[in-house]
Design a protein around this motif. Structure first.
Motif, mmCIF file in Angstrom:
data_model
loop_
_atom_site.group_PDB
_atom_site.id
_atom_site.type_symbol
_atom_site.label_atom_id
_atom_site.label_comp_id
_atom_site.label_asym_id
_atom_site.label_seq_id
_atom_site.Cartn_x
_atom_site.Cartn_y
_atom_site.Cartn_z
ATOM 1 N N GLN A 3 0.783 -1.106 0.029
ATOM 2 C CA GLN A 3 0.047 -0.026 -0.126
ATOM 3 C C GLN A 3 1.068 1.310 -0.056
ATOM 4 N N ARG A 4 0.391 2.203 -0.506
ATOM 5 C CA ARG A 4 1.322 3.397 -0.703
ATOM 6 C C ARG A 4 0.525 4.475 0.087
ATOM 7 N N PHE A 5 1.034 5.295 0.938
ATOM 8 C CA PHE A 5 0.335 6.410 1.731
ATOM 9 C C PHE A 5 1.133 7.651 1.387
ATOM 10 N N ARG A 6 0.440 8.796 1.495
ATOM 11 C CA ARG A 6 0.872 10.163 1.324
ATOM 12 C C ARG A 6 0.907 10.897 2.601
ATOM 13 N N ILE A 7 1.786 11.664 3.041
ATOM 14 C CA ILE A 7 1.934 12.453 4.235
ATOM 15 C C ILE A 7 1.814 13.636 3.506
ATOM 16 N N THR A 8 0.769 14.514 3.830
ATOM 17 C CA THR A 8 0.099 15.820 3.351
ATOM 18 C C THR A 8 -0.468 16.862 4.312
ATOM 19 N N ARG A 9 -0.320 17.979 3.938
ATOM 20 C CA ARG A 9 -1.204 19.032 4.545
ATOM 21 C C ARG A 9 -1.908 19.696 3.638
ATOM 22 N N SER A 10 -2.099 19.239 2.758
ATOM 23 C CA SER A 10 -3.326 19.677 1.557
ATOM 24 C C SER A 10 -4.826 19.356 1.982
ATOM 25 N N MET A 11 -5.129 18.767 2.887
ATOM 26 C CA MET A 11 -6.458 18.769 3.455
ATOM 27 C C MET A 11 -6.789 19.607 4.591
ATOM 28 N N GLN A 12 -5.694 20.425 5.088
ATOM 29 C CA GLN A 12 -5.859 21.187 6.187
ATOM 30 C C GLN A 12 -6.142 22.563 5.691
ATOM 31 N N GLU A 13 -7.111 23.234 6.038
ATOM 32 C CA GLU A 13 -7.716 24.601 5.397
ATOM 33 C C GLU A 13 -6.900 25.564 6.147
ATOM 34 N N ASP A 14 -6.758 25.686 7.658
ATOM 35 C CA ASP A 14 -6.220 26.698 8.327
ATOM 36 C C ASP A 14 -4.879 26.550 8.262
ATOM 37 N N THR A 15 -4.066 25.805 7.617
ATOM 38 C CA THR A 15 -2.619 25.802 7.804
ATOM 39 C C THR A 15 -2.069 26.904 6.649
ATOM 40 N N VAL A 16 -1.056 27.662 7.249
ATOM 41 C CA VAL A 16 -0.471 28.586 6.298
ATOM 42 C C VAL A 16 0.228 28.187 5.347
ATOM 43 N N VAL A 17 1.260 27.288 5.793
ATOM 44 C CA VAL A 17 2.514 26.659 5.029
ATOM 45 C C VAL A 17 1.674 24.978 4.624
ATOM 46 N N GLN A 18 1.195 24.692 3.314
ATOM 47 C CA GLN A 18 0.657 23.592 3.372
ATOM 48 C C GLN A 18 1.580 22.644 2.645
ATOM 49 N N ALA A 19 2.469 23.110 1.637
ATOM 50 C CA ALA A 19 3.603 22.088 1.116
ATOM 51 C C ALA A 19 4.566 21.842 2.122
ATOM 52 N N ILE A 20 4.879 20.507 2.096
ATOM 53 C CA ILE A 20 6.203 19.780 2.942
ATOM 54 C C ILE A 20 7.379 20.340 1.861
ATOM 55 N N THR A 21 8.288 21.376 2.357
ATOM 56 C CA THR A 21 9.350 21.637 1.610
ATOM 57 C C THR A 21 10.696 20.622 1.585
ATOM 58 N N LEU A 22 11.632 20.618 0.866
ATOM 59 C CA LEU A 22 12.654 19.832 0.891
ATOM 60 C C LEU A 22 13.684 20.467 2.030
ATOM 61 N N GLU A 23 13.777 21.902 2.019
ATOM 62 C CA GLU A 23 14.307 22.158 3.286
ATOM 63 C C GLU A 23 13.982 21.914 4.705
ATOM 64 N N GLU A 24 12.702 21.745 4.740
ATOM 65 C CA GLU A 24 11.894 21.369 6.206
ATOM 66 C C GLU A 24 12.280 19.829 6.344
ATOM 67 N N CYS A 25 12.197 18.960 5.308
ATOM 68 C CA CYS A 25 12.360 17.536 5.367
ATOM 69 C C CYS A 25 13.938 17.302 5.637
ATOM 70 N N LYS A 26 14.741 18.037 4.956
ATOM 71 C CA LYS A 26 16.254 17.803 5.281
ATOM 72 C C LYS A 26 16.623 18.137 6.643
ATOM 73 N N GLN A 27 16.002 19.184 7.170
ATOM 74 C CA GLN A 27 16.211 19.378 8.647
ATOM 75 C C GLN A 27 15.666 18.395 9.500
ATOM 76 N N TYR A 28 14.689 18.069 9.181
ATOM 77 C CA TYR A 28 13.627 17.055 10.137
ATOM 78 C C TYR A 28 14.585 15.858 10.113
ATOM 79 N N PHE A 29 14.790 15.133 8.989
ATOM 80 C CA PHE A 29 15.455 13.922 8.842
ATOM 81 C C PHE A 29 17.066 14.067 9.202
#
Length: 102
Positions: A3-29
């Motif tokens: 099964q394939r899953f997607r971690i996304t913010r696209s479903m959140q209406e009141d989030t200012v930053v919806q896209a998960i960025t490369l810079e954010e992921c590099k810092q997190y991981f």
């Protein structure tokens, strides 16, 4: 088949930053010893090798390397092992995102 899953913010209406960025992921991981970044992912078959270019955050799980792929502001992962599920939930929670199938 996995099964394939997607971690996304696209479903959140009141989030200012919806896209998960490369810079954010590099810092997190970067703070996780069991992950490393790779600009390619290779699938090795009995007669050929297929290499995909992109932004992959590879999770080292025992002998396996499981890719989390950043694509168009979302992280994608296939559940290849049961251990992926709680990790996927943890990552989505940390990134303040939702999980959807597909």
């Amino acid at each position: 088949m996995n099964q394939r899953f997607r971690i996304t913010r696209s479903m959140q209406e009141d989030t200012v930053v919806q896209a998960i960025t490369l810079e954010e992921c590099k810092q997190y991981f970067a703070g996780r010893a069991d992950f490393f970044y790779s600009p390619t992912f290779s699938v090795i078959g009995p007669e050929s090798t297929m290499t995909i270019e992109g932004d992959f955050f590879m999770w080292k799980h025992g002998e396996a390397e499981i890719p989390f792929r950043l694509y168009s502001g979302d992280l994608y992962v296939a559940v290849a092992a049961e251990a992926v599920v709680p990790l996927m939930i943890e990552i989505a929670t940390d990134l303040e995102a939702d999980i959807v199938e597909g």
